[in-house]
Design a protein around this motif. Structure first.
Motif: not given
Length: 122
Positions: A51-73
């Motif tokens: 149930x890991x959910x990515x609420x925003x499209x990858x194209x609209x998140x910053x690189x730091x948010x993307x890395x934070x999401x990846x780290x959390x997952x």
């Protein structure tokens, strides 16, 4: 919230299966040996999920948010797999719980085989 209650449903409905999505907390708070025996007994009817959910499209998140999401997952996945795979203590929501140390054959069904069987074409 209770593997004994889920076992009753699985016994009553032979075409019923469950997944682990968002249930680690519920499983980990129960007696580990009871949960382990539940997974072994119903190994053909339990599927892995997170149930890991990515609420925003990858194209609209910053690189730091993307890395934070990846780290959390990654951290969540590591916690979940440690709980199922090892007999070590695992920290789940601030509480130390005993890992299940499920047998390799049960883990293979949990992670792959059951999904292939219940969802043909996966």
């Amino acid at each position: 919230y209770d593997v004994a209650e889920i076992a009753k449903r699985l016994d009553r409905y032979p075409n019923f299966a469950v997944d682990t999505s968002a249930r680690l907390h519920d499983l980990a708070w129960q007696e580990s040996e009871a949960v382990r025996q539940f997974f072994i007994a119903y190994q053909d009817r339990i599927l892995f999920g997170t149930d890991i959910v990515q609420r925003q499209a990858q194209s609209v998140v910053s690189e730091s948010e993307r890395q934070e999401n990846l780290s959390s997952a990654r951290k969540r996945y590591q916690t979940e797999t440690a709980y199922y795979e090892t007999g070590e203590k695992v920290l789940v929501r601030g509480r130390e719980v005993q890992g299940l140390a499920l047998p390799p054959a049960v883990l293979e069904k949990l992670y792959r085989i059951n999904a292939q069987r219940w969802y043909p074409g996966v």
